[in-house]
Structure formats: structure tokens, C-alpha cells
Design a protein around this motif. Structure first.
Motif, PDB file in Angstrom:
ATOM      1  N   HIS A 262       0.839  -1.197   0.000  1.00 53.69           N
ATOM      2  CA  HIS A 262       0.000   0.000   0.000  1.00 53.69           C
ATOM      3  C   HIS A 262       0.871   1.244   0.000  1.00 53.69           C
ATOM      4  O   HIS A 262       2.075   1.186   0.257  1.00 53.69           O
ATOM      5  N   TYR A 263       0.235   2.379  -0.287  1.00 52.50           N
ATOM      6  CA  TYR A 263       0.910   3.671  -0.234  1.00 52.50           C
ATOM      7  C   TYR A 263       0.914   4.183   1.206  1.00 52.50           C
ATOM      8  O   TYR A 263       0.052   3.818   2.015  1.00 52.50           O
ATOM      9  N   CYS A 264       1.885   5.051   1.512  1.00 55.15           N
ATOM     10  CA  CYS A 264       1.950   5.631   2.845  1.00 55.15           C
ATOM     11  C   CYS A 264       0.789   6.605   3.041  1.00 55.15           C
ATOM     12  O   CYS A 264       0.277   7.195   2.087  1.00 55.15           O
ATOM     13  N   GLU A 265       0.382   6.773   4.279  1.00 51.04           N
ATOM     14  CA  GLU A 265      -0.775   7.608   4.589  1.00 51.04           C
ATOM     15  C   GLU A 265      -0.545   9.065   4.211  1.00 51.04           C
ATOM     16  O   GLU A 265      -1.473   9.755   3.784  1.00 51.04           O
ATOM     17  N   GLU A 266       0.687   9.547   4.372  1.00 53.12           N
ATOM     18  CA  GLU A 266       0.961  10.944   4.043  1.00 53.12           C
ATOM     19  C   GLU A 266       0.696  11.233   2.574  1.00 53.12           C
ATOM     20  O   GLU A 266       0.172  12.297   2.216  1.00 53.12           O
ATOM     21  N   LEU A 267       1.025  10.289   1.711  1.00 53.44           N
ATOM     22  CA  LEU A 267       0.817  10.482   0.281  1.00 53.44           C
ATOM     23  C   LEU A 267      -0.663  10.391  -0.078  1.00 53.44           C
ATOM     24  O   LEU A 267      -1.158  11.134  -0.928  1.00 53.44           O
ATOM     25  N   LEU A 268      -1.391   9.495   0.572  1.00 53.74           N
ATOM     26  CA  LEU A 268      -2.816   9.345   0.288  1.00 53.74           C
ATOM     27  C   LEU A 268      -3.611  10.549   0.767  1.00 53.74           C
ATOM     28  O   LEU A 268      -4.606  10.931   0.151  1.00 53.74           O
ATOM     29  N   GLU A 269      -3.181  11.159   1.856  1.00 50.29           N
ATOM     30  CA  GLU A 269      -3.889  12.325   2.375  1.00 50.29           C
ATOM     31  C   GLU A 269      -3.647  13.559   1.524  1.00 50.29           C
ATOM     32  O   GLU A 269      -4.514  14.417   1.408  1.00 50.29           O
ATOM     33  N   GLY A 270      -2.477  13.645   0.903  1.00 50.16           N
ATOM     34  CA  GLY A 270      -2.145  14.850   0.151  1.00 50.16           C
ATOM     35  C   GLY A 270      -2.582  14.825  -1.297  1.00 50.16           C
ATOM     36  O   GLY A 270      -2.651  15.869  -1.937  1.00 50.16           O
ATOM     37  N   GLU A 271      -2.873  13.651  -1.862  1.00 48.97           N
ATOM     38  CA  GLU A 271      -3.232  13.554  -3.271  1.00 48.97           C
ATOM     39  C   GLU A 271      -4.471  12.684  -3.439  1.00 48.97           C
ATOM     40  O   GLU A 271      -4.616  11.656  -2.784  1.00 48.97           O
ATOM     41  N   GLU A 272      -5.357  13.128  -4.341  1.00 48.28           N
ATOM     42  CA  GLU A 272      -6.551  12.338  -4.611  1.00 48.28           C
ATOM     43  C   GLU A 272      -6.225  11.102  -5.446  1.00 48.28           C
ATOM     44  O   GLU A 272      -6.826  10.051  -5.277  1.00 48.28           O
TER      45      GLU A 272
END
Length: 451
Positions: A262-272
Motif C-alpha cells: 500500500h501507499y503511505c498515509e501521508e501520500l494518500l492524504e495529500g493527493e486524490e
């Protein structure tokens, strides 16, 4: 009259165990309680500078003066179970060779003395040379060390990590968990592929590996690194960018039983949207896989994942799809009907693909002002389930019916989203009841005033 020393030893140790929560850092001066106090004060040791590293090395190397009064007392070194090194800066050998060698010597002394060490945490890009370059000559006495975590890991200015560094981990026979959290923009975290490999004996003892990295996962050195863990059964890959994981997954041991990508949470929160990383084709080789967790953007939107799992993952029992993953109704329904494939081993399916928001619920917060007076507005706080053209409310109900029919336990936001309308209707009815109660109270009040 009974005293503190008359208490059972088990109760005394339980009382002193709360020292782990004592943030005041008070000194307990009574020598009678030193053995129990020390056991908890030094159980978790945090070192944040080179000066403190040297001080602690000096402390564990000195003979314990209390050994004259207490027979069999454990020293400071024997009490340490968790050791955390936080950003200990290692000066360049060309600028200050004496200081750098002193740091390595202090760390080697600590590793030699703290024989009961179980968990070791290192923060900062110099974590690898501080830790692995400081290992004293074998045989090591760290027979209980079972977890090593390297955070903000990266290339050190003078000592680039290599196969030789990681091969030294084999010298810890109890080591099972290894965590490597690379720096965000680190592209050579695993160093370069070496033509010469240092002589090592036996396979790596690590069974659980967690990697958090970006471009460095695509390098040949990363493939060589992960291929060395022949006994690996659990792997978690946290992505910090869209990369091709083909070479890394092809080098993984086929004995994997648990896999998470999975992707890190920081990246998922900053980009749709995130760069797609389609790994489904590489999953076919893991024929022993029992648990699989995939995050947003890790498999194709056409959901070819399900046919591949049905054909190749005969032992898969648990499948988890995290928030943001895409679903195709017919392929998912067929996968559930077949219970994962011809072997019909699928038991547990978690679908968190549908996002919605149903909080707060008025019935759970009856004392909120907007609940008491009935002014609570669902449209301002709740968010409707985000169904798609390929997977709607009717499709979710069909999948739930299929899972119930074949005996697959289905959980996740998909199930909760199906119940969204019923929950909202129930909450609206509760809110209307509160409005009626408030109106009745007002009417009663006015009648009393008129009377």
C-alpha cells in the motif's frame, strides 16, 4: 506493624512497574529498592546524542557498586530490553576520525554488555553505520534480540549500505522482525550490488520484514537484499511513490504467507490520485499466500486481480482491500461465489473500498445542543457513500448475498455503506422524537405560565 518490605515480592515489583509512566524523572534514593527500580528505569533506554551514548557506555561498563550488598543483583546493562538511538550524528572520518571511532566503540561496548536486549530502534541516515559497523567480533551474546527497526534510513556520507552490512544481521539468531523506513527522496538506500559477497553462514533468521521506500525499491540492490531472506513469511511494502515492484516481487521468497502492499498515509492524504502500481501479475508466484492486503492504486481498475487470485492463490484465506481501491461488480461476485478459487479456501473478505461518513450519530450524543433542540443537519455532517458506475448499491447487496450463501465472512465499509440509508432513517426518527419532546416541554411550560 507491617512495612513496605513485608509485602509479597510480586506486589512490590508490580508497584515499581509503574515507573515506566513516571515522566518526572525522580530519583529513588533508598538502596533497598534499587534492584526493582533499576529493572524498570533502564528497561527502555533512549539516547539522542553522541555525548549520551558515551555516558551510557561508561555506565554499563563500570562494575556495579551495589553488588557488594545485593547478591545476584542485575546491573544496568542486564536491565535493558529496548534501546532507541535517535539521530546520533557521526562526523566524517576525514574531519574527525577520533570522534567517529569513539562513537563506534561506545556502541560496540553497549551491544557487548546489554545481553538481554530484545528490541533495537535507530533513527537517522547514520543508523546503519552506527549499528552494523559497531558490531563487536563474534561470538555475540545478543541471543534475545528479536526486532531491529531503522527509521529515516538512507545513504551515509561515507559508508554506503551494502550486502555486507545486511549479511551481518545473521549474527542475531533470535532476530525475527526487521523494519526499514527509508528517507523520502532516498534512491540508493540498499546501496550497490557487490561482485564480492562476504562469507556468511546459514540463512537470515528474519521472518517478518517491513519496507517503506520509494525509488530505491526498483534498484538491483533491493532485489539482492530481499532475496537473502529465505525464511521470510510476512512482508509489508509501504510505497512513497509510484514505482515498478516487478523485480523486487520476483526476487521475494515464494514461501510468503502474508503480503501487504500500500501507499503511505501521508501520500494518500495529500493527493486524490496516486500513480498506479499494478502488482497482480507478480502475485501469481506466491502459491503459499494466505493473507493479502492491497491498497489504493496497487492493482488495475479492471480488477484482473480476482481472476489471477482464483487461478494461482489456492491457499488464500483472507483478502483485504483498503480505502480507495476500485471494484468491478461481476468479477468480485464471481470471486466470492467461488470462495477464492477451485480450492475454496477463502474465509474472510474485507472491503473498505467505498468511502462515506456517518458521524456523529445523534443517538450516541443525546446531550449535544443541536440534538436537544432538533437542529442537527445530516447534510452538513454526513457524506453519502461514494458508489461508482462499476460498483453500486445493488452490486454491494449482491456480493453480500453471495458471501452469506457460500460462508465467506464479509466486513468493511462496503457492508456499512449498504446500511447507510437504514442508519440515517433510524437517526432521523430519533431526532424527530427529540424534537417532539422539546416541543412538548415548551407547551407544558407555556401552560404553566398561563395558569
Amino acid at each position: 506493624m507491617a512495612t513496605f518490605n513485608d509485602l509479597p515480592i510480586e506486589l512490590v515489583r508490580r508497584i515499581w512497574s509503574f515507573l515506566a509512566r513516571d515522566r518526572a524523572g525522580k530519583r529513588h534514593l533508598c538502596t533497598a529498592v534499587v534492584p526493582d527500580v533499576r529493572r524498570h528505569n533502564f528497561r527502555s533506554t533512549f539516547i539522542s546524542s553522541a555525548e549520551r551514548l558515551h555516558t551510557f557506555a561508561s555506565l554499563v561498563s563500570r562494575p556495579d557498586p551495589l553488588s557488594w550488598w545485593f547478591v545476584g543483583i542485575k546491573g544496568v546493562a542486564e536491565s535493558v530490553r529496548d534501546l532507541e538511538l535517535y539521530h546520533i550524528g557521526v562526523p566524517s572520518r576525514t574531519k574527525d576520525a577520533v570522534a567517529s571511532e569513539r562513537i563506534f566503540a561506545s556502541m560496540a561496548l553497549i551491544l557487548r554488555r546489554c545481553r538481554g536486549l530484545e528490541r533495537l530502534f535507530c533513527h537517522g541516515p547514520s543508523a546503519m553505520p552506527v549499528l552494523l559497523s559497531s558490531l563487536p567480533a563474534p561470538p555475540l551474546d545478543l541471543l534475545k534480540l528479536k526486532e531491529i527497526s531503522l527509521y529515516e534510513f538512507g545513504t551515509y556520507s561515507e559508508t554506503s549500505p551494502s550486502y555486507g552490512h545486511f549479511a551481518r544481521l545473521r549474527r542475531f539468531p533470535a532476530l525475527r522482525d526487521l523494519v526499514i523506513d527509508c528517507m523520502w527522496h532516498e534512491g540508493e538506500a540498499f546501496g550497490a550490488v557487490q561482485t564480492y559477497r562476504p562469507p556468511v553462514t546459514g540463512p537470515s533468521p528474519v521472518t517478518n520484514l517491513s519496507l517503506s521506500a520509494g525509488e530505491s525499491l526498483t534498484t538491483p540492490a533491493a532485489a539482492v537484499f530481499i532475496a537473502d531472506f529465505a525464511q521470510l513469511t510476512r512482508l509489508e511494502i509501504t510505497l512513497r511513490g509510484g514505482v515498478d515492484l516487478g523485480s523486487l516481487l520476483q526476487a521475494c521468497p515464494v514461501a510468503l504467507k502474508v503480503l501487504t502492499i500500500h501507499y503511505c498515509e501521508e501520500l494518500l492524504e495529500g493527493e486524490e490520485e496516486v500513480d498506479p502500481v499494478n502488482v497482480e501479475a507478480d502475485l501469481a508466484r506466491f502459491v503459499h499466500l494466505r493473507e493479502l492486503t492491497l491498497g489504493k492504486g496497487t492493482f488495475s481498475p479492471t480488477c484482473e486481480l480476482f481472476p489471477i487470485l482464483s487461478s494461482h492463490e489456492a491457499r488464500l484465506r483472507t483478502l483485504t482491500l483498503e480505502p480507495g481501491t476500485t471494484l468491478v461488480a461481476d468479477k468480485l461476485r464471481n470471486f466470492v461465489f467461488a470462495r477464492g478459487g477451485p480450492s475454496r479456501q477463502l474465509e474472510y473478505l474485507v472491503l473498505d473500498s467505498v468511502s462515506f461518513y456517518s458521524y456523529p450519530r445523534p443517538s450516541l450524543f443525546p446531550n449535544r445542543r443541536d440534538v436537544i433542540d432538533g437542529t442537527f443537519r445530516f447534510e452538513r455532517r454526513w457524506i453519502l457513500p461514494q458508489w461508482t458506475r462499476r460498483f453500486g448499491l445493488g452490486d454491494a447487496r449482491a456480493v453480500m448475498a453471495a458471501a452469506n450463501r457460500v460462508g465467506v465472512r464479509l466486513e468493511g465499509t462496503v457492508v456499512e455503506a449498504v446500511e447507510y440509508d437504514a442508519v440515517r432513517a433510524s437517526e432521523e426518527a430519533y431526532l424527530q422524537t427529540r424534537r417532539d419532546e422539546s416541543l412538548y416541554s415548551l407547551r407544558t411550560l407555556f401552560k404553566e405560565v398561563e395558569g
